[in-house]
Structures are given as structure tokens and as C-alpha cells.
Design an enzyme around this catalytic site. Structure first.
Site, PDB file in Angstrom:
ATOM      1  N   HIS A 162      45.486  50.035  41.556  1.00  0.00           N
ATOM      2  CA  HIS A 162      44.727  49.026  42.304  1.00  0.00           C
ATOM      3  C   HIS A 162      45.631  48.358  43.314  1.00  0.00           C
ATOM      4  O   HIS A 162      46.772  48.021  43.016  1.00  0.00           O
ATOM      5  CB  HIS A 162      44.139  47.961  41.384  1.00  0.00           C
ATOM      6  N   ASP A 166      31.873  40.071  37.289  1.00  0.00           N
ATOM      7  CA  ASP A 166      32.769  40.226  38.438  1.00  0.00           C
ATOM      8  C   ASP A 166      32.014  40.716  39.656  1.00  0.00           C
ATOM      9  O   ASP A 166      32.306  40.304  40.785  1.00  0.00           O
ATOM     10  CB  ASP A 166      33.902  41.191  38.105  1.00  0.00           C
ATOM     11  N   ARG A 170      32.712  35.354  46.344  1.00  0.00           N
ATOM     12  CA  ARG A 170      34.036  34.952  46.850  1.00  0.00           C
ATOM     13  C   ARG A 170      34.236  35.417  48.284  1.00  0.00           C
ATOM     14  O   ARG A 170      34.787  34.686  49.111  1.00  0.00           O
ATOM     15  CB  ARG A 170      35.140  35.530  45.955  1.00  0.00           C
ATOM     16  N   SER A 206      39.418  39.240  38.512  1.00  0.00           N
ATOM     17  CA  SER A 206      38.541  40.219  39.142  1.00  0.00           C
ATOM     18  C   SER A 206      39.092  41.631  38.974  1.00  0.00           C
ATOM     19  O   SER A 206      38.379  42.551  38.559  1.00  0.00           O
ATOM     20  CB  SER A 206      38.387  39.897  40.628  1.00  0.00           C
ATOM     21  N   LYS A 250      37.720  44.649  35.844  1.00  0.00           N
ATOM     22  CA  LYS A 250      37.223  45.977  36.226  1.00  0.00           C
ATOM     23  C   LYS A 250      38.105  47.082  35.668  1.00  0.00           C
ATOM     24  O   LYS A 250      37.628  48.080  35.136  1.00  0.00           O
ATOM     25  CB  LYS A 250      37.163  46.112  37.750  1.00  0.00           C
TER      26      LYS A 250
END
Length: 438
Positions: A82, A161, A168, A183, A187
């Protein structure tokens, strides 16, 4: 317990209990707490901050709002990556095929554009027909067939989320360590992974512009992953200028294909290989990071990574012909050049403003309901440290509408600092945090 009382508590710098966090998250997910109250709480949290206990509670509440994917029927280790996001950051679409071709399973659940950054899902959806909304059953099937799958959050995966993420983006409540960590980790921990590699950006184009903030975020995320029994590492990487030469959606897909063919910009290729190497190492596919680099290079040079990308496109309903004919991707109708006002060296850029300019042209969202123009984009011809002549092209703007063109090009032009002396060069990868088994 009332949402308004919890908004006031955080506004006044109070600390929430786990029960209060659970109340907020579950109430908003069910629809009992409206957008305007959650938006107010998010702004209070951004301004007042969240401590480690609150971050942990928020992450787990968001994770527990949905299902954890069971991938135990699939062979091998499951590893994901990520990035906290930046301008031109498209490494996911390069490293996922590399790592899947190299023998690991990459279950990648990604998001859409957030703030000034582009989203992996938005980039993928520039490929005609590509379906990012697979069911969990279809997600497992694609993973089993080609070792990777790229989807957005389903109704089952961290639904809290999914709602909060969109809110957001449209309420300017992105740049907070606790909110970002919760967040991302809710996930990623829902994917059923064994290990996670994090690319935490720092610099003018990052959410964490100060390196100390990026380090703090990286440490919190690595600690969260390891506490949940996952191997994790975070690379602090430079985002003072765009990654690669392209920013946009379809033009970033073109650049990914170039790298998977063994060409493309050096910085993009180097970072993709390094992140892949760490995935191979944490996924126990290589005995060291160095061996992981060699394996990543082998997957590119042999063409196996490119063929894996072709296969996942086909399996997820996209047109695989784009691998060989990128003109099938959406393209902007018009182009205009932003040129250098005088000669000199590019000393710095305000990278975030490039992302804002791209959004103005239709390549981003101002409201969560907004669509994306996949054809618009920015093509960067010069990097920090390069010499430019007067009137030399700095950026080619690919656009479809002139509505905000003048404003966008002015912003791009103002984002370059050009001086007489070349600046000192800095590393692409500034720091590595974690990396040991959790």
C-alpha cells in the site's frame, strides 16, 4: 451516547474510549449518524489528533464492520503493498504483476483518488471494461487463476472505511496520521494477507509533507500490522516531484506497460523493483531483499510480469489488447505546453499543486459523487536538477475542457522553482522501518 457529544469531546481535545469509537463507526455505517455529523467529527479528529489507543480502536472498529477474506484455500503466501499516495504514483499496477508472476498471491483491495492523489481503481477503470467491483467469490477465482486481483471494497469488506474514505476526500480531512492508518490497515487486514509492504510518501506532493510525520505514520502502521500478526515493512520515499513522467489515469497505464516491458522512467522502475523485492522477502519467496530484486528483474526481463498483467485484465473483464495497442485507452482531445519562463536549473517543485491542477482538468474529484475524466493528464519533461532553457517545455497538459484550463496551467507554471544553481540530489528511498517478522 450521542454523536453530538462525541463531536464536542474531540473538538475540545478529549480522548475517546473504545466504546465511543465503536458507537461512531457502527452508527455511521448503519446510517444512524448522518454525513454532516461524521464530517464534523473527522475535522475535530484531524485538528485535535488521535492517540495510539484511539487509532487502534478505530482500525479494529472499521475492520470489524465487515468480513475478513478467507484465502486459506489458495496456495502460497499472500502479500500486499500500500502507498499513502502521491502524484504519478502507479507502482501497484507494476509490482502486483511482478510479484504474482514470481509466485506469490497478491490480493489487492484499493481505493479511489483521495485529495490531490490519483486512485488505483480510477486508473484501472481507464482500461475499457475493467471491472473493479468483483464479488469475493470472483476475487478468489481471479487470484487462483493468475495470482493477483485488483478490486475496490465490496459491501463485505470494511464498509465503514468505504463510507468514511469518500467523506474524507470531499471534506478535506485526509491529512491525519490516525485516520490514514485506520483507513489503510482496516482494508489491508481484511484481505487475509500474511505480510504487508508500505510505501509512505514524504515531500511536497505527499499527505505527510514533513519526513518526521511520515516516519510517525509508518511506525504506527507497521506496529499495527505486527500487532495483528503480520510481517510488515515501510519505505519512506520521496514525493517532492511526480513519480515517473505521467500523471493522470490512462497515461499512467501506458507508463506501467512501458516499465513492464523493461523500459519506462528509471525512478518508477527502481521503486517498483524495490517494493517487489520486499514483498518477495516478506512473503518468503526470496531469502533476502537482494535476491528479491533479482527475481523482480527476472520477471520483467522474461516478459512474465507483462503477461500476468494481460491475464488479470482479461479475467477482470478488461480489454487485454491495450497491452499491445495503448491507443485503445481514453485520450484527451487537446494538448498545451507549459514552458519555462527563463533558463536555469529546476531547484524544486510544489508537487501537490500538480495534483490539484490535474483535478481541475477533470482528473480528480471535488465532491465524492464526481466522475473522472480518464483521458486528461500531465506529462512531465523535466525533473529536479535538470537544466532548462527559456521557453523549453516543462509539462504537456492533455485536456478535454477549457473551463479551468487557464487556472490549471497557471498553477502548474507557478509550481516550478528555477534558479541559477543545481540543487543537491536526494535519495528516492529515504528510510526503511520494520521488515522483521511480526
Amino acid at each position: 451516547m450521542r454523536a453530538v457529544d462525541l463531536i464536542r469531546k474531540k473538538r475540545d481535545a478529549g480522548k475517546h474510549s473504545r466504546e465511543e469509537i465503536d458507537f461512531l463507526v457502527s452508527g455511521y455505517t448503519r446510517g444512524d449518524i448522518p454525513d454532516y455529523q461524521m464530517a464534523a467529527w473527522l475535522m475535530a479528529a484531524l485538528l485535535r489528533g488521535l492517540n495510539h489507543a484511539e487509532i487502534s480502536a478505530l482500525t479494529e472498529a472499521m475492520l470489524d464492520s465487515g468480513a475478513v477474506v478467507d484465502l486459506s484455500s489458495l496456495p502460497g503466501r499472500k502479500v500486499d503493498k500500500h502507498s499513502t499516495g502521491g502524484v504519478g504514483d502507479k507502482t501497484s499496477l507494476i509490482l502486483a504483476p511482478i510479484v504474482a508472476a514470481g509466485g506469490l498471491t497478491v490480493p489487492m483491495i484499493s481505493g479511489r483518488g483521495l485529495g490531490h492523489t490519483g486512485g488505483t481503481l480510477d486508473k484501472l477503470e481507464s482500461i475499457p471494461g475493467f471491472n473493479t467491483s468483483l464479488s469475493l467469490e470472483a476475487f478468489r477465482r481471479v487470484l487462483g487463476e493468475c495470482g493477483m486481483a485488483l478490486i475496490g471494497q465490496t459491501a463485505e469488506i470494511a464498509p465503514a472505511d468505504k463510507k468514511i474514505y469518500a467523506l474524507r476526500d470531499s471534506t478535506s480531512t485526509v491529512e491525519n496520521i490516525g485516520l490514514i492508518c485506520a483507513s489503510i490497515m482496516s482494508k489491508k487486514l481484511a484481505e487475509g494477507i500474511d505480510a504487508l509492504v508500505l510505501d509512505v510518501k514524504t515531500g511536497s506532493g505527499a499527505f505527510m509533507q514533513k519526513e518526521e510525520d511520515a516516519v510517525q505514520l509508518a511506525e504506527v502502521m507497521v506496529e499495527t500490522a505486527q500487532r495483528m500478526g503480520k510481517k510488515s515493512v515501510a519505505l519512506i520515499t520521496d514525493m517532492n516531484q511526480p513519480l515517473g513522467r505521467m500523471a493522470g489515469h490512462s497515461n499512467e497505464i501506458v507508463e506501467c506497460i512501458e516499465v513492464l516491458r523493461g523500459t519506462g522512467p528509471k525512478d518508477l522502475r527502481d521503486l517498483s523493483v524495490e517494493l517487489s523485492a520486499w514483498m518477495f522477502f516478506l512473503g518468503e519467496r526470496s531469502a533476502s531483499v537482494e535476491q528479491g530484486r533479482h527475481l523482480a528483474e527476472k520477471m520483467i526481463n522474461s516478459g512474465q510480469a507483462l503477461e500476468t498483467f494481460r491475464k488479470v485484465i482479461e479475467l477482470q473483464g478488461g480489454d487485454p489488447r491495450i497491452i499491445d495497442n495503448t491507443s485503445l485507452l481514453p485520450a484527451a482531445r487537446s494538448q498545451i505546453s507549459v514552458v519555462s519562463p527563463h533558463s536555469g536549473y529546476i531547484r524544486d517543485t510544489n508537487c501537490m499543486q500538480f495534483g490539484i491542477a490535474l483535478a481541475m482538468l477533470g482528473g480528480g474529484r471535488e465532491k465524492k459523487e464526481d466522475g473522472i475524466d480518464h483521458g486528461v493528464g500531465l506529462e512531465f519533461h523535466k525533473r529536479i536538477g535538470d537544466h532548462v532553457a527559456s521557453d523549453e517545455t516543462l509539462v504537456t497538459v492533455h485536456y478535454n475542457s477549457e473551463a479551468k484550463l487557464k487556472e490549471a496551467t497557471a498553477l502548474i507554471a507557478a509550481s516550478f522553482e528555477i534558479g541559477e544553481q543545481a540543487p543537491p540530489s536526494g535519495p528516492l528511498i529515504r528510510l526503511i522501518i520494520g521488515g522483521l517478522p511480526g
